[in-house]
Write a protein that holds these residues in place. Structure first.
Motif, PDB file in Angstrom:
ATOM      1  N   GLY A 295       0.731  -1.166   0.192  1.00  0.00           N
ATOM      2  CA  GLY A 295       0.167   0.042   0.092  1.00  0.00           C
ATOM      3  C   GLY A 295       0.797   1.230   0.017  1.00  0.00           C
TER       4      GLY A 295
ATOM      5  N   THR B  16      -7.683  -8.510   1.368  1.00  0.00           N
ATOM      6  CA  THR B  16      -6.666  -7.436   1.706  1.00  0.00           C
ATOM      7  C   THR B  16      -6.349  -6.837   2.952  1.00  0.00           C
TER       8      THR B  16
ATOM      9  N   VAL C 179      -0.486  -2.392  10.055  1.00  0.00           N
ATOM     10  CA  VAL C 179      -1.517  -1.299  10.253  1.00  0.00           C
ATOM     11  C   VAL C 179      -2.805  -1.565  10.384  1.00  0.00           C
TER      12      VAL C 179
ATOM     13  N   PRO D 215      -3.512   3.898  13.428  1.00  0.00           N
ATOM     14  CA  PRO D 215      -3.886   5.182  13.142  1.00  0.00           C
ATOM     15  C   PRO D 215      -5.474   5.533  13.653  1.00  0.00           C
TER      16      PRO D 215
ATOM     17  N   PRO E 172      -8.116   9.260  12.641  1.00  0.00           N
ATOM     18  CA  PRO E 172      -8.480   9.574  11.330  1.00  0.00           C
ATOM     19  C   PRO E 172      -6.939  10.328  10.691  1.00  0.00           C
TER      20      PRO E 172
HETATM   21  P1  NAP Z   1      -4.987   5.004   0.816  1.00  0.00           P
HETATM   22  O1  NAP Z   1      -4.225   6.376   0.650  1.00  0.00           O
HETATM   23  O2  NAP Z   1      -6.184   4.857  -0.022  1.00  0.00           O
HETATM   24  O3  NAP Z   1      -3.876   3.863   0.601  1.00  0.00           O
HETATM   25  C1  NAP Z   1      -4.290   2.616   0.583  1.00  0.00           C
HETATM   26  C2  NAP Z   1      -3.018   1.963   0.163  1.00  0.00           C
HETATM   27  O4  NAP Z   1      -3.414   0.427  -0.081  1.00  0.00           O
HETATM   28  C3  NAP Z   1      -2.875   2.317  -1.592  1.00  0.00           C
HETATM   29  O5  NAP Z   1      -1.346   2.255  -1.591  1.00  0.00           O
HETATM   30  C4  NAP Z   1      -3.540   1.277  -2.212  1.00  0.00           C
HETATM   31  O6  NAP Z   1      -2.707   1.128  -3.304  1.00  0.00           O
HETATM   32  C5  NAP Z   1      -3.246  -0.065  -1.296  1.00  0.00           C
HETATM   33  N1  NAP Z   1      -4.432  -0.997  -1.599  1.00  0.00           N
HETATM   34  C6  NAP Z   1      -5.400  -0.944  -1.529  1.00  0.00           C
HETATM   35  N2  NAP Z   1      -6.115  -2.259  -2.127  1.00  0.00           N
HETATM   36  C7  NAP Z   1      -4.883  -2.898  -2.393  1.00  0.00           C
HETATM   37  C8  NAP Z   1      -4.955  -4.073  -3.202  1.00  0.00           C
HETATM   38  N3  NAP Z   1      -6.243  -4.832  -3.398  1.00  0.00           N
HETATM   39  N4  NAP Z   1      -3.599  -4.628  -3.304  1.00  0.00           N
HETATM   40  C9  NAP Z   1      -2.891  -3.830  -3.132  1.00  0.00           C
HETATM   41  N5  NAP Z   1      -2.677  -2.693  -2.597  1.00  0.00           N
HETATM   42  C10 NAP Z   1      -3.840  -2.003  -2.080  1.00  0.00           C
HETATM   43  O7  NAP Z   1      -5.146   4.999   2.430  1.00  0.00           O
HETATM   44  P2  NAP Z   1      -4.382   5.160   3.851  1.00  0.00           P
HETATM   45  O8  NAP Z   1      -5.312   6.172   4.433  1.00  0.00           O
HETATM   46  O9  NAP Z   1      -3.181   5.712   3.395  1.00  0.00           O
HETATM   47  O10 NAP Z   1      -4.692   3.724   4.190  1.00  0.00           O
HETATM   48  C11 NAP Z   1      -3.402   3.100   4.820  1.00  0.00           C
HETATM   49  C12 NAP Z   1      -3.704   2.099   5.650  1.00  0.00           C
HETATM   50  O11 NAP Z   1      -4.041   2.894   6.982  1.00  0.00           O
HETATM   51  C13 NAP Z   1      -4.824   1.215   5.522  1.00  0.00           C
HETATM   52  O12 NAP Z   1      -4.845  -0.114   6.035  1.00  0.00           O
HETATM   53  C14 NAP Z   1      -6.183   1.898   6.307  1.00  0.00           C
HETATM   54  O13 NAP Z   1      -7.086   0.797   6.779  1.00  0.00           O
HETATM   55  C15 NAP Z   1      -5.237   2.291   7.318  1.00  0.00           C
HETATM   56  N6  NAP Z   1      -5.931   3.538   8.267  1.00  0.00           N
HETATM   57  C16 NAP Z   1      -6.314   4.659   7.489  1.00  0.00           C
HETATM   58  C17 NAP Z   1      -6.900   5.530   8.330  1.00  0.00           C
HETATM   59  C18 NAP Z   1      -7.056   7.007   7.862  1.00  0.00           C
HETATM   60  O14 NAP Z   1      -7.854   7.825   8.442  1.00  0.00           O
HETATM   61  N7  NAP Z   1      -6.361   7.380   6.686  1.00  0.00           N
HETATM   62  C19 NAP Z   1      -7.170   5.637   9.687  1.00  0.00           C
HETATM   63  C20 NAP Z   1      -6.971   4.214  10.239  1.00  0.00           C
HETATM   64  C21 NAP Z   1      -6.349   3.153   9.415  1.00  0.00           C
HETATM   65  P3  NAP Z   1      -3.353   0.964  -4.778  1.00  0.00           P
HETATM   66  O15 NAP Z   1      -4.980   1.476  -4.786  1.00  0.00           O
HETATM   67  O16 NAP Z   1      -2.581   1.505  -5.903  1.00  0.00           O
HETATM   68  O17 NAP Z   1      -3.734  -0.585  -5.009  1.00  0.00           O
END
Ligand code: NAP
Length: 298
Positions: free
Chosen positions: A14, A116, A143, A188, A190
């Motif tokens: 990711g 995933t 994560v 994390p 938000p």
């Molecule tokens: P994001 O910008 O949407 O990043 C998600 C990443 O996961 C992207 O690089 C995406 O790449 C990859 N991904 C998604 N589906 C995939 C698949 N099928 N195969 C391979 N890669 C995949 O979101 P983010 O906020 O940075 O999230 C990163 C992590 O933090 C996640 O696990 C999320 O649940 C966690 N998180 C985020 C928040 C928040 O508020 N942002 C809060 C709590 C936890 P591609 O789409 O290019 O495949």
């Protein structure tokens, strides 16, 4: 034990956007040799260019779709072949599926969330931890999310996948306690990413985000790099939310109260099923595009 990042070979999933991208860049600029994985190849190349432009070592790019069973194992083999070994595995890739259970059931969208967010991290553990055990050293970073403690109508799939990931992370740490392999959970709250922008489209989600501090990927990356160097077991970011981890029942009770208050704004007849991620549905795609445009403009 202090971990010198310049000596580490790291696989991070990711890495094409958001938290994973910022963390990959921060680790590479500390001298780590990375393999960066995601579906969106162009974004991974842009990241690699940015890293080399800033003086870091060019990461290996591994394009994969972790929503498909079997790909995680192949990813691990490709990372081992390209890096020679994997000292640190960072399971960061994650997606959501937002919709009421009577609309989604156990549909493909829901199953992809678990493949995933849960099964692929476990497949990577099975493929890479035996090598770490042979070498007697290593680190697994999973994560999860503070949403493991605070679910919401329509968010059950995402919240439960992260609860499940948190449980196996804790278990893995116990299973490895007699070794020098560390296990860290990154929780994390938000954080301002495309994922948050699409999550905000879920019915009533605005109520969850109201009054919560919203973190940034850069600040999270700084804190996560420090935690990885120091071999910490857990990192909650933004740090202000750390009490949630130690008072989970209070958080659940408060969430239930907020849901009751927000009740009239949540349309339980809303048939939408929001598929998140770069392959998501039009609502999610639009939210991601709006987020990217707003970032570019600011
Ligand atoms: P994001 O910008 O949407 O990043 C998600 C990443 O996961 C992207 O690089 C995406 O790449 C990859 N991904 C998604 N589906 C995939 C698949 N099928 N195969 C391979 N890669 C995949 O979101 P983010 O906020 O940075 O999230 C990163 C992590 O933090 C996640 O696990 C999320 O649940 C966690 N998180 C985020 C928040 C928040 O508020 N942002 C809060 C709590 C936890 P591609 O789409 O290019 O495949």
């Amino acid at each position: 034990m202090y971990r010198n990042l310049a000596e580490q070979r790291i696989l991070i999933t990711g890495a094409s956007s958001g938290i994973g991208r910022a963390l990959a860049k921060a680790l590479a600029l500390k001298g780590a040799h990375l393999a960066v994985a995601a579906r969106t190849e162009t974004a991974l190349h842009e990241l690699a260019d940015e890293i080399t432009g800033a003086g870091g070592r060019r990461p290996v790019i591994l394009v994969t779709d972790l929503s498909l069973r079997g790909n995680a194992e192949q990813l691990a083999q490709r990372a081992l072949a390209e890096l020679g070994r994997v000292d640190v595995l960072i399971n960061n890739a994650g997606v959501g599926c937002f919709g009421f259970q009577w609309n989604v059931g156990d549909g493909e969208e829901a199953r992809e969330v678990y493949e995933t967010n849960f099964w692929s991290p476990l497949a990577l553990v099975r493929s890479l931890v035996p090598h770490m055990r042979e070498r007697g050293t290593g680190l697994v970073v999973n994560v999860s999310s503070l949403m493991q403690l605070r679910t919401w109508p329509g968010l059950g799939y995402y919240a439960s996948s992260k609860s499940a990931l948190a449980a196996v992370t804790e278990t893995l740490r116990l299973e490895l306690q007699s070794s020098d392999i560390d296990v860290m959970e990154l929780l994390p709250g938000p954080v301002d990413t495309q994922f948050l922008s699409e999550s905000a489209q879920a019915p009533g989600a605005g109520h969850i985000l109201r009054n919560l501090p919203i973190g940034t990927t850069d600040a999270l990356a700084v804190a996560a790099v420090r935690a990885i160097e120091k071999g910490r077991r857990r990192l909650v970011y933004p740090g202000k939310l750390v009490a949630a981890l130690y008072l989970p029942m209070l958080v659940r009770y408060k969430a239930a109260r907020t849901v009751r208050k927000a009740g009239q704004d949540i349309d339980v007849n809303d048939p939408r099923v929001l598929r998140s991620g770069s392959n998501g549905d039009p609502i999610a795609q639009q939210a991601r595009a709006d987020w990217a445009r707003a970032k570019q403009a600011s």
